[in-house]
Design a protein around this motif. Sequence first.
Motif, mmCIF file in Angstrom:
data_model
loop_
_atom_site.group_PDB
_atom_site.id
_atom_site.type_symbol
_atom_site.label_atom_id
_atom_site.label_comp_id
_atom_site.label_asym_id
_atom_site.label_seq_id
_atom_site.Cartn_x
_atom_site.Cartn_y
_atom_site.Cartn_z
ATOM 1 N N PHE A 132 -32.399 -124.062 28.956
ATOM 2 C CA PHE A 132 -32.937 -125.040 28.005
ATOM 3 C C PHE A 132 -31.981 -125.178 26.817
ATOM 4 C CE2 PHE A 132 -35.391 -120.993 27.335
ATOM 5 C CZ PHE A 132 -34.906 -120.649 26.078
ATOM 6 N N GLN A 133 -32.311 -126.138 25.958
ATOM 7 C CA GLN A 133 -31.468 -126.397 24.776
ATOM 8 C C GLN A 133 -32.069 -125.741 23.541
ATOM 9 O OE1 GLN A 133 -30.146 -130.458 24.270
ATOM 10 N NE2 GLN A 133 -30.168 -130.282 22.027
ATOM 11 N N THR A 134 -31.200 -125.167 22.723
ATOM 12 C CA THR A 134 -31.662 -124.553 21.463
ATOM 13 C C THR A 134 -30.739 -124.988 20.333
ATOM 14 O OG1 THR A 134 -31.814 -122.571 22.841
ATOM 15 C CG2 THR A 134 -32.541 -122.349 20.576
ATOM 16 N N GLU A 135 -31.320 -125.083 19.139
ATOM 17 C CA GLU A 135 -30.536 -125.377 17.931
ATOM 18 C C GLU A 135 -30.537 -124.135 17.051
ATOM 19 O OE1 GLU A 135 -29.513 -128.873 18.924
ATOM 20 O OE2 GLU A 135 -31.696 -128.753 18.960
ATOM 21 N N LEU A 136 -29.369 -123.740 16.558
ATOM 22 C CA LEU A 136 -29.284 -122.606 15.634
ATOM 23 C C LEU A 136 -28.756 -123.107 14.297
ATOM 24 C CD1 LEU A 136 -27.607 -119.810 17.854
ATOM 25 C CD2 LEU A 136 -30.044 -120.228 17.499
ATOM 26 N N VAL A 137 -29.478 -122.786 13.230
ATOM 27 C CA VAL A 137 -29.008 -123.180 11.900
ATOM 28 C C VAL A 137 -28.868 -121.933 11.032
ATOM 29 C CG1 VAL A 137 -30.040 -125.483 12.012
ATOM 30 C CG2 VAL A 137 -31.363 -123.607 11.027
ATOM 31 N N GLY A 138 -28.116 -122.090 9.933
ATOM 32 C CA GLY A 138 -27.948 -120.968 9.011
ATOM 33 C C GLY A 138 -27.862 -121.467 7.582
ATOM 34 N N ASP A 139 -27.735 -120.531 6.638
ATOM 35 C CA ASP A 139 -27.632 -120.938 5.225
ATOM 36 C C ASP A 139 -26.228 -121.496 4.948
ATOM 37 O OD1 ASP A 139 -25.916 -118.764 4.940
ATOM 38 O OD2 ASP A 139 -27.231 -117.617 3.622
ATOM 39 N N ALA A 140 -25.955 -121.815 3.671
ATOM 40 C CA ALA A 140 -24.683 -122.481 3.344
ATOM 41 C C ALA A 140 -23.489 -121.606 3.729
ATOM 42 C CB ALA A 140 -24.652 -122.795 1.852
#
Length: 434
Positions: free
Chosen positions: A114-122
């Motif tokens: 499946f598809q996943t999005e990973l985000v982080g701080d600045a």
Amino acid sequence: MQDFRVKKAKALSAELEVPGDKSISHRAVMMASLSNGDCEISGFLPSEDCLATVAAMRMLGVKIEVLEENDYGPIRLLVHGVSGKFTQPETAIDCGNSGTTMRLISGILAAQPFQTELVGDASLSKRPMGRIIEPLSLMGAKLTGTGERQTAPLTIVGSSSLQGIDYVLPVASAQVKSTILLAGINAKGKTVVHEPAVTRDHTERMFKYLLVKTLKEGDAISTWGGQTPESRDLFVPGDISSAAFWMVAAAATPGTVLRIKNVGLNPTRCGILKILVRMGAHINEVVDESGAESCGTIEIHGDKLKGTEIAGDEIPNVIDEIPVLAVAAALAEGRTIIKDAQELRVKESDRLSAVADGLRRMGVPVQEFEDGMEIEGGTVLKGAEVNSLGDHRIAMAFAIAGLFAEGETIVKDVECVNTSYPGFAAELKQVMEG
Ligand code: S3P
């Protein structure tokens, strides 16, 4: 924003323990989640970075119960492993400030259909992700760094038919090695990672402990696909990278004896002990090798320190300790040279420039190079205002410098210490008040 207001140290406590190891806590939660049953993790580090990993695994469908907490958060967890089969999260996974969370989880997600999005701080959104995108793409996953220059946010389209690879790491990075090995246990055939210098081997040790076959031959670490970690309870020793701050403070105070108990003494992390001994400190160790990780008690006897050179293959072993070792260098007589440490420019901040700038503010002559610096030690430090740049290791390193300075040192923006060392501020207060 909170600051540390640091005055000269009155007394270093004779004995202390530091919270759980950050690198091992991340891996424990991830591997327990991958495993085929229930794993109890004790000694877990309740820091923001490790809690980001817990939250991420929960978003992927793993049930994680908190069995025990201290003042800062959970220290004992029960993880119900899902045998490598996760569920697609509904929203993006927020990795906060944690490079280890983002990189290692990518290795797991590369094998999920499946598809996943990973985000982080600045800060995390500026850190290089090309180094994991390349090998995971070669294995058959589709990864895109949607920020500038292959940076986060990351989109991962996993594949249930990953192929093993034979890959030479362009930089000595335990995070990248671990990412590839985590993908490798779900890839077809054999995966081999060659490292240019030895980096921390917590992943390999934990694999072995959870009966995942791995092999180390020279610079090559191999694993094989189709393996599910066997559920077992995991113990996390204290973090030597957190202990490092007090080790330097003790080492630079002649006559002080500081005992640190229950600290991880994995040889791929112990470079700081050798360096402090080289600089003139005296250190005794009692090591227990019976668990997956070496762990024990160290006793540091402070003395007058002298400058040294820190370079080459020693760098990966002390990669997180260099800011505080630079403080030790400032307190030592003579010159210290740090070389081959360009990786520090892509950590939570540009640590070479942050350290050079902070030391100069405190009156220390420093010459900065692209891959390191030269520090002329032995002048009396003067209290100054230093910015942490939101980087936990910079904040704590300059708090230690402040303990030796004339006048007050103000370290700005120090909430970031909670990413790795909740409880540092309380320990610092005790050291200042005696
Ligand atoms: C870590 C490895 C190191 C270190 C980081 C944690 C890990 O990074 O700086 O704090 O847990 O594998 P690199 O391996 O990228 O140098």
